[in-house]
Design a protein around this motif. Structure first.
Motif, short mmCIF file in Angstrom:
data_model
loop_
_atom_site.label_atom_id
_atom_site.label_comp_id
_atom_site.label_asym_id
_atom_site.label_seq_id
_atom_site.Cartn_x
_atom_site.Cartn_y
_atom_site.Cartn_z
N GLY A 461 59.92 28.67 61.50
CA GLY A 461 59.93 28.18 59.85
C GLY A 461 58.56 27.72 59.61
N VAL A 462 57.71 27.82 59.38
CA VAL A 462 56.79 26.79 59.46
C VAL A 462 55.88 27.61 58.51
CG1 VAL A 462 54.50 25.07 59.12
CG2 VAL A 462 57.17 24.97 59.56
N ILE A 463 55.20 28.40 60.46
CA ILE A 463 54.84 30.06 60.42
C ILE A 463 54.87 30.52 59.56
CG2 ILE A 463 53.49 31.21 61.63
CD1 ILE A 463 53.34 28.57 63.95
N SER A 464 56.39 31.28 59.53
CA SER A 464 56.88 32.55 58.51
C SER A 464 56.41 31.92 57.11
CB SER A 464 58.75 32.38 58.94
OG SER A 464 58.44 32.74 60.27
N ALA A 465 56.62 30.49 56.33
CA ALA A 465 56.47 30.22 55.30
C ALA A 465 55.06 30.40 54.96
CB ALA A 465 57.12 28.61 54.90
N CYS A 466 54.25 30.19 55.60
CA CYS A 466 52.57 30.40 55.59
C CYS A 466 52.55 32.46 55.38
CB CYS A 466 51.83 30.66 56.56
SG CYS A 466 51.65 28.33 56.80
N THR A 467 53.14 32.73 56.23
CA THR A 467 52.91 34.01 55.88
C THR A 467 53.76 35.11 55.14
OG1 THR A 467 53.28 34.12 58.49
CG2 THR A 467 54.19 36.41 57.23
N HIS A 468 54.99 34.09 54.48
CA HIS A 468 55.39 34.99 53.32
C HIS A 468 54.90 35.06 51.85
CE1 HIS A 468 59.05 36.99 55.27
NE2 HIS A 468 59.56 36.17 55.72
N ALA A 469 53.81 33.46 52.14
CA ALA A 469 52.93 32.70 51.08
C ALA A 469 51.24 33.68 51.05
CB ALA A 469 53.13 31.53 50.76
N GLY A 470 51.01 34.25 52.44
CA GLY A 470 49.87 34.02 52.53
C GLY A 470 49.12 33.51 53.11
N LEU A 471 49.37 32.25 53.27
CA LEU A 471 48.42 30.97 53.91
C LEU A 471 47.76 31.70 54.71
CD1 LEU A 471 50.68 28.40 52.10
CD2 LEU A 471 49.28 29.10 50.81
N VAL A 472 47.05 31.92 55.18
CA VAL A 472 46.66 32.13 56.50
C VAL A 472 45.98 30.51 57.27
CG1 VAL A 472 44.93 34.16 58.03
CG2 VAL A 472 46.42 34.99 56.44
N GLU A 473 45.01 30.32 56.64
CA GLU A 473 44.53 28.86 56.98
C GLU A 473 45.48 28.27 57.24
OE1 GLU A 473 41.41 27.19 54.85
OE2 GLU A 473 40.30 29.37 54.59
N GLU A 474 46.07 27.89 56.41
CA GLU A 474 47.65 26.98 57.00
C GLU A 474 48.20 27.18 57.86
OE1 GLU A 474 46.65 27.72 54.19
OE2 GLU A 474 47.02 26.24 52.99
N GLY A 475 48.61 28.58 58.02
CA GLY A 475 48.81 28.73 59.21
C GLY A 475 48.31 28.90 60.75
N HIS A 476 47.01 28.75 61.10
CA HIS A 476 46.34 28.88 61.99
C HIS A 476 46.56 27.12 62.30
CE1 HIS A 476 43.76 32.45 63.41
NE2 HIS A 476 44.08 32.81 61.99
N ARG A 477 45.90 26.59 61.16
CA ARG A 477 45.97 25.07 61.45
C ARG A 477 47.62 24.25 61.49
NH1 ARG A 477 45.11 23.22 56.79
NH2 ARG A 477 46.92 23.01 56.24
N TYR A 478 48.97 24.96 61.62
CA TYR A 478 49.79 24.54 62.15
C TYR A 478 50.07 25.29 63.38
CZ TYR A 478 51.79 22.55 57.42
OH TYR A 478 51.55 21.73 56.18
N PHE A 479 49.44 26.27 64.26
CA PHE A 479 49.86 27.19 65.18
C PHE A 479 49.48 26.01 65.95
CE2 PHE A 479 48.45 30.06 68.52
CZ PHE A 479 49.80 30.66 68.71
N GLU A 480 48.02 25.82 65.55
CA GLU A 480 46.84 25.12 66.60
C GLU A 480 47.88 23.22 66.83
OE1 GLU A 480 43.42 25.36 64.48
OE2 GLU A 480 43.26 27.45 65.80
N SER A 481 48.16 22.96 65.63
CA SER A 481 48.82 21.33 65.57
C SER A 481 50.51 21.67 66.70
CB SER A 481 49.75 21.05 64.34
OG SER A 481 50.93 21.42 64.17
#
Length: 727
Positions: A461-481
């Motif tokens: 859900g978190v990474i999908s939220a980044c996807t739909h909002a175009g939050l690339v850096e945040e998506g990378h950070r949550y994926f690594e965390s």
């Protein structure tokens, strides 16, 4: 013994002394001299003396006391010792309190009484304490009671040892249960069956079978456990194999046997299902409501809704379980409207839905996106006082989210008295689907502050939220965390979300690198995501590579051909488009028809492209023609690049005018009062031209239009969309 009898004589002379208390104390003293001696032997020695009956009230007191003590001794609870004799009798009463507290679910109070009183209780009281541990899944407390039992010096007895095995097994410590089992001097069928069931529930079917084979004599319980074990692990063939062995061993199946066997029938060939069904009929269990419910549930899970309904209709009696199983069957097989219809039939039959029924119908409402029905069911949940149930609350959050009302979903979430990880996941996913990426990430932070441990679903859900909002850096950070901070190893779904995030944002090279460097082989979903991203950004070269790999995995996947044709058409490569269409024709691959639907007054209205089957077709088409003129005057130009046919511009414009979502929108404008949002659902991704057109319409008519496609929700208002044209 003579001294005690002489004491009884003195009781009759001393009128100022409390006769009952004094006699009780003396009797207890006598018993304490030899605590293992039978109460009956002691009583016979008292009754042999004529002085014992020198006073009528004394005789009555003694008889009553010995009767009470004898009843307690045969239950095995009179073996206790203590230093103070008066305390012994008062402690005896405390054991009754321990049993009572255990039955009332007050385990900690019962243990405190045991600890403070320094009692050595008997078998029945220990059994009550252990059952209290089972009821509350209190493993630590169960171990303390086990230790107390050992220190008390109580001799091992199969009854209480079986309770120990049961406690350890049901509290999740099967290894401790096995240690108790191995040390037993005597075992009975309950001992073996409890261990077998423990292994089955742990998922260790191999050890369960080993114990089953070592069991001196298998009974129906052991056979049922093994059958259920294989059925639960998805090995239907072996489960039915044991079922046949049980029949050949001369065992008569009961309702549990048939329920487990029916569970094993899901996923096997039709012949096996029919044979089990025939045996149920021959043994007369078809009329059993539990077996009947399991039978229709089996057919429903196998997709045979006609057979399921036939079983349902022939049931002499139906309860909430059978109705719910049938409603669930329709919902899971894509018959959402039939599912809701059956739910209302259940209400008319006078049955009261339980929490499971409400969860199923709310799921059906979410699938159909029928908000009005969902709101009515919500009202019934409130009247049924089930709103505090966390499972029902989670289903409500999901229903409102998928029906396009994220505000109401958040209200339900905020009012939930109790939330579990599913509650948080549902709300995060809801924000993600509605393009509210920042809100989803804020909610995730609240989840962590609430000390709720996220799971792998949370991060989807978190990474999908980044996807739909175009939050690339945040998506990378949550994926690594995930691995670094939460010890969660990313799965295929998490990599798919990251590839989607990178692809949509235009980082196609990085998306391809991630896809090829994953610790497992990319599946069709991942190549499909990359292909879709290539269509958005017009990357023909990479799109062709992705399509080729995708067709190797799923040669009959129509979406691959359509996406590839779209990429060629956008680049003006009509010869390549024609080749793709020819391959589709040669392989008899047909495009799934797009359709849209809208709920008006509890009724669902469906539309396909250029649909003219609706009773209000003329009015719908006139509305679209009027809107087209107003849109063109406002600057709208149809995007003919999306038409996959090399035809004249006018023909392309004509083919874009009557897409299913536009027909549904026109009907909504006609039928839904002004001031209410218009909610439309499409089974495919909304096309770019329809997306642009609906933005213009929302501005012209001054209404909110909510459209749900396969990717996300689009909220159109005043000429803009919540996606920011990023979808």
């Amino acid at each position: 013994m003579v001294s005690s009898v002489n004491c009884f004589n003195r009781v009759s002379l001393n009128c100022n002394f409390n006769r009952k208390e004094w006699i009780t104390t003396k009797v207890m003293n006598e018993i304490m001299k030899e605590p293992k001696k039978s109460i009956l032997i002691t009583f016979s020695r008292f009754s042999a003396s004529p002085q014992c009956y020198s006073h009528k009230s004394t005789k009555k007191i003694i008889l009553s006391l010995f009767q009470s003590l004898y009843q307690r001794q045969i239950r095995g609870i009179n073996t206790y010792t203590s230093r103070d004799q008066h305390a012994k009798y008062s402690m005896y009463c405390s054991r009754e309190d321990i049993n009572r507290l255990c039955k009332e679910g007050r385990l900690k109070e019962a243990m405190k009484l045991l600890y403070c009183g320094d009692l050595q209780v008997g078998y029945v009281t220990y059994a009550s304490l252990l059952q209290g541990c089972v009821d509350t899944k209190a493993l630590a407390e169960g171990k303390w009671i086990h230790t107390h039992m050992i220190k008390s010096g109580l001799e091992p007895y199969v009854f209480v040892e079986n309770n120990l095995i049961n406690m350890y097994a049901k509290c999740g410590s099967v290894n401790d249960a096995r240690r108790v089992f191995d040390k037993m001097y005597e075992r009975n069928a309950i001992s073996w069956n409890t261990m077998i069931t423990g292994y089955v529930k742990q998922g260790n079917i191999e050890f369960a079978c080993q114990m089953f084979d070592e069991m001196p004599e298998q009974d129906l319980v052991s056979w049922n456990s093994i059958i259920a074990g294989y059925a639960n692990t998805g090995d239907g063939e072996k489960a039915l194999g044991y079922f046949v062995r049980m029949l050949r061993a001369g065992m008569r199946p009961d309702r549990i046997s048939f329920t487990s066997a029916l569970g094993a029938c899901v996923g096997i060939e039709d012949r096996g299902r029919k044979q089990v069904h025939s045996h149920i009929v021959r043994t007369g269990f078809e009329s059993c409501i539990f077996v009947g419910s399991a039978l229709l549930d089996m057919y429903a899970k196998c997709g045979s809704m006609e057979e399921a309904h036939r079983v349902f209709d022939n049931m002499p009696e139906r309860n909430v379980v059978s109705w719910t199983a049938m409603i669930l069957g329709y919902a899971q097989n894509g018959y959402g409207e039939d599912s809701l219809s059956l739910f209302y039939q259940m209400l008319c039959a006078g049955l009261t839905p339980d929490q499971f029924t409400f969860v199923v119908v709310l799921s059906a409402c979410a699938g159909l996106a029928v908000l009005e029905n969902g709101q009515q069911i919500h009202a019934r949940i409130i009247r049924g006082e089930l709103l505090s149930n966390v499972v029902v609350g989670n289903a409500l959050v999901t229903m409102y989210s998928k029906c396009g009302n994220i505000v109401e979903a958040l209200l339900v979430f905020d009012k939930m008295p109790e939330r579990d990880v599913i509650s948080w996941n549902s709300m995060i996913a809801g924000h993600a689907q509605h393009g509210q990426g920042r809100e989803a990430l804020q909610l995730f932070d609240q989840m962590l502050h609430s000390r709720v441990k996220p799971d792998d679903i949370t991060f989807i859900g978190v990474i999908s939220a980044c996807t739909h909002a175009g939050l690339v850096e945040e998506g990378h950070r949550y994926f690594e965390s995930m691995t670094r901070d939460h010890c969660i190893i990313p799965k295929t779904d998490h990599y798919a979300c990251m590839i989607d995030l990178l692809g949509r944002s235009g980082h196609l090279g990085e998306a391809e690198d991630l896809l090829r460097s994953m610790p497992f082989e990319p599946d069709a979903v991942m190549w499909g995501i990359l292909l879709s991203a290539c269509r958005i950004h017009g990357n023909v070269v990479l799109g062709k590579i992705a399509a080729e790999r995708l067709l190797e995995l799923e040669p009959q996947n129509v979406a691959t051909y359509v996406l590839l044709a779209n990429i060629y058409a956008a680049g003006g490569k009509w010869d390549d488009v024609a080749k793709v269409r020819k391959v589709m024709k040669d392989k008899q691959v047909k495009k799934n028809p797009g359709f849209s639907w809208i709920e008006v007054k509890n009724k669902v209205h469906s539309f396909t492209v250029e649909d003219r089957s609706h009773p209000q077709t003329m009015e719908i088409y006139m509305t679209l023609e009027r809107l087209a003129k107003l849109m063109e005057a406002d600057g709208y130009t149809p995007d003919t690049n999306l038409v996959l046919h090399d035809v004249e511009q006018e023909q392309k414009k004509e083919s874009l005018s009557y897409h299913s979502e536009k027909l549904a929108l026109a009907f909504g404008l006609i039928s839904i009062p002004h001031g209410k949002p218009i909610r439309i659902i499409k089974n495919l991704r909304v096309c770019g031209d329809c997306h642009t057109a609906i933005k213009f319409v929302s501005k012209i008519v001054g209404r909110e239009i909510i459209l749900r496609d396969t990717n996300r929700f689009h909220h159109f208002r005043d000429g803009t969309c919540s996606c920011g044209d990023y979808w």
